[in-house]
Design a protein around this motif. Structure first.
Motif, short mmCIF file in Angstrom:
data_model
loop_
_atom_site.label_atom_id
_atom_site.label_comp_id
_atom_site.label_asym_id
_atom_site.label_seq_id
_atom_site.Cartn_x
_atom_site.Cartn_y
_atom_site.Cartn_z
N LYS A 524 0.72 -1.17 0.10
CA LYS A 524 0.02 0.07 -0.04
C LYS A 524 0.77 1.20 0.02
O LYS A 524 0.31 2.06 -0.52
N TYR A 525 2.13 1.31 0.67
CA TYR A 525 2.89 2.50 1.08
C TYR A 525 4.29 2.40 0.30
O TYR A 525 4.71 1.21 0.35
N THR A 526 4.92 3.61 -0.40
CA THR A 526 6.16 3.11 -0.87
C THR A 526 7.14 3.10 0.28
O THR A 526 8.18 1.93 -0.08
N LEU A 527 6.94 3.56 1.14
CA LEU A 527 8.02 3.33 2.32
C LEU A 527 7.72 2.17 3.31
O LEU A 527 8.63 2.16 4.31
N GLY A 528 6.79 1.40 2.87
CA GLY A 528 6.46 0.29 3.90
C GLY A 528 5.75 0.48 4.85
O GLY A 528 5.56 -0.03 6.01
N GLY A 529 5.07 1.70 5.08
CA GLY A 529 4.08 2.11 6.00
C GLY A 529 3.85 3.69 5.90
O GLY A 529 4.32 4.42 5.06
N THR A 530 3.13 4.25 6.94
CA THR A 530 2.98 5.52 6.77
C THR A 530 2.99 6.14 8.35
O THR A 530 3.16 5.31 9.15
N MET A 531 2.76 7.59 8.33
CA MET A 531 3.10 8.16 9.91
C MET A 531 1.88 7.74 10.74
O MET A 531 0.71 7.64 10.03
N SER A 532 1.87 7.71 11.97
CA SER A 532 0.83 7.49 12.65
C SER A 532 -0.29 8.61 12.60
O SER A 532 0.25 9.77 12.66
N VAL A 533 -1.61 8.28 12.97
CA VAL A 533 -2.50 9.60 13.12
C VAL A 533 -2.18 10.20 14.36
O VAL A 533 -2.77 11.14 14.70
N ARG A 534 -1.42 9.44 15.33
CA ARG A 534 -1.34 10.17 16.75
C ARG A 534 0.09 11.06 16.53
O ARG A 534 0.37 11.66 17.64
N ALA A 535 0.59 11.28 15.46
CA ALA A 535 1.92 12.17 15.42
C ALA A 535 1.11 13.57 15.57
O ALA A 535 0.02 13.91 14.96
N PRO A 536 2.50 14.58 15.78
CA PRO A 536 1.74 16.02 16.09
C PRO A 536 1.56 16.41 14.66
O PRO A 536 1.83 16.19 13.52
#
Length: 580
Positions: A524-536
């Motif tokens: 699904k993602y280029t970097l093997g994942g995405t940032m968390s929705v809990r990130a600032p």
């Protein structure tokens, strides 16, 4: 005719009449005692050995066909064969038979046959009568008128034995070592001769002002360079043979020397001692080609011999420079000029005298950058940051103050490397060989626990949500995924529940929670994942590089490092950092 010529003629006649004394090396004392045996009247000659040696030196020649007299000479500094407790310069002579030219001996043992030529009778000055004519007078000494006045026992004989006696064995038998039966009368007669011969048998160079100047003697008061050099050889040997021997050859008894400086002084003693020993052997001696050995030749030979022993070697000019320092009073100058001039303790630099806080600031700066510190860094820091601040501080004390005058001088002419380096050394920082450092297991120390909690909070709470290691899905997608997985491989983590902007129920998982989640994130993602929705909000993506233990960097550290006044050195890093 002089005494030397008479002794030489007598010895020449004796050598011609007997084949025993040809083809072998004889020391000067052996020749004297042989003449005493055959010509007792020679005992009355004052300084006999000195006179004989001088005359033989004139007749001796080079080790080649140009030597007409077939008399060859060698001299060494060694213990006298007949007086083992006495060490002197011994002359050895070889009387050739015209058939071959002897090889020039390199060491005294090459002439070790000299003391074996005198038998018990000859050593004790006794005469055997085995077909031997009694010789009471030197050849040519007694006039024809006086011969008639002598009785039969004192009747002189020709120096050369009769033809019927020439083929007979007319010399004393050979023994290995001389005996101790020499009479006290002979020792008393030879005391003055022994003292004079030690000087006279040496090359005339050792009596010259050039030798005195080269080795630091006072020529005007009669100092003997030869004896002085022998004493200093013993002093230098003691310096590198004994643990604290170096203290005797350094001014100030070697106080304040580092381990490297002690090693350096022992190295100087080794080379200079060898050069002095070679000088005693070769200086003033004429080579076969007619030239003489120079002091620099002795230094070069000392270097060559050291290289044969495995030493790297130094330049001959360096040994000559060491001699110029050592010859003054038998001591090397202390490398610290304050110790060398008796100034103890070291004077405080004017900067630290007027601004004590400057030493503290420089110390803090060095400790902060100790792992990669250089003196040039302090130079730049002082000139750009510290000096302007000190100048402003001095202005408050008035333009007539010494502090202001000092800072004005430093502002006009900023301190360079040498000055700052002297400040650093005064504070107590030293440069030492890099040593292996290691970490102590202190995981349970209170400060370690506090730091570990801080690191875990920073890494897991602040950095991890900003990394591309998360995957989000709707609740229905999660239920379908969970139903497709075998019963023994379900996702056991509950994940993070939240609602999207349109009110859809969502779940968020870390990609490490399950292998299937990681596969879905890679698709699904280029970097093997995405940032968390809990990130600032509006935070940037964080990419963390870990250390690859398979990368090695050999000899990446410098061979030397700075050590603080307390002896602490900075911990060496395990690596040069992350790599891609």
């Amino acid at each position: 005719m002089s005494d030397g010529d008479t002794l030489f003629d007598s010895l020449s006649a004796l050598i011609k009449s007997s084949g025993l004394y040809r083809g072998r090396w004889l020391c000067d004392e052996s020749l004297v005692r042989i003449l005493h045996t055959y010509y007792p009247k020679t005992k009355e000659v004052d300084g006999m050995r000195s006179k004989l040696v001088k005359r033989l030196n004139k007749a001796a020649g080079a080790f080649d066909d140009s030597n007409i007299n077939k008399i060859y000479k060698a001299n060494f500094s060694a213990h006298c064969p007949f007086q083992p407790s006495t060490r002197r310069r011994i002359n050895y002579y070889y009387f050739g038979n015209g058939q071959r030219i002897p090889k020039e001996p390199k060491t005294a043992p090459s002439c070790s046959e000299a003391p074996t030529l005198l038998s018990y009778s000859a050593t004790n000055e006794r005469q055997r009568s085995c077909n031997m004519p009694k010789q009471k007078e030197l050849p040519g000494e007694v006039s024809a008128g006086k011969k008639k006045e002598r009785n039969d026992n004192d009747k002189p004989m020709d120096a050369t034995p009769r033809r019927s006696q020439r083929g007979k064995y007319t010399v004393p038998c050979i023994t290995v070592t001389p005996t101790q039966a020499d009479s006290d009368e002979e020792e008393e007669d030879n005391e003055e001769e022994e003292e004079g011969a030690n000087v006279d048998t040496q090359p005339i160079y050792w009596s010259s002002p050039e030798a005195a100047k080269l080795f630091g003697c006072n020529y005007n008061v009669g100092d003997d360079p030869y004896e002085l050099l022998e004493e200093r050889i013993e002093l230098l040997e003691n310096a590198f043979d004994h643990y604290n021997g170096y203290r005797e050859v350094v001014t100030g008894e070697g106080e304040g020397l580092s381990d490297f400086q002690v090693h350096r002084f022992r190295q100087k003693c080794f080379y200079l001692r060898n050069a002095y020993a070679i000088a005693l052997e070769k200086l003033g001696v004429v080579k076969p080609d007619g030239t003489k050995t120079k002091w620099i030749d002795c230094c070069r030979l000392a270097v060559e011999r050291a290289k044969m022993m495995g030493y790297r070697g130094v330049a001959a000019d360096t040994i000559m420079e060491w001699n110029r320092h050592f010859r003054r009073d038998g001591k090397f100058p202390h490398p610290d000029p304050y110790f060398a001039n008796g100034i103890r303790p070291k004077p405080k630099p004017a900067l630290f005298e007027f601004f004590p806080q400057a030493a503290i600031d420089i110390t803090d700066f060095i400790i902060k950058h100790q792992d990669h510190f250089t003196v040039d860094m302090v130079v730049e820091h002082f000139n750009k940051n510290m000096l302007p601040a000190l100048h402003e501080e001095a202005k408050e004390l008035g333009n007539d103050s010494e502090e202001y005058a000092l800072t004005e001088k430093l502002m006009e002419n900023n301190p360079k490397f040498t000055t700052v380096y002297r400040w650093v050394k005064y504070i107590g920082f030293t440069v030492q060989t890099t040593k292996k450092s290691y970490y102590v297991d202190g995981h349970e120390y209170p400060e370690q626990k506090t730091d570990r909690i801080k690191l875990a909070k920073t890494y897991l709470v602040e950095l991890e949500p900003r990394c591309s290691r998360w995957i989000q899905m709707t609740l229905d997608e999660f239920n379908d995924l969970q139903a497709s997985l075998p019963d023994n491989d379900k996702i056991i983590h509950n994940g993070y529940d939240y609602e999207s902007d349109d009110g859809t129920k969502m779940k968020e998982f870390h990609v490490d929670n399950h292998m299937r989640l990681m596969e879905m994130a890679n698709e699904k993602y280029t970097l093997g994942g995405t940032m968390s929705v809990r990130a600032p909000t509006n935070s940037k993506l964080v990419v963390i590089f870990g250390q690859d233990e398979a990368i090695f960097s050999e000899n990446c550290s410098l061979p030397y490092q700075w050590v603080d006044p307390n002896g602490k050195r900075v911990m060496l890093p395990k690596s040069n950092g992350a790599s891609t």
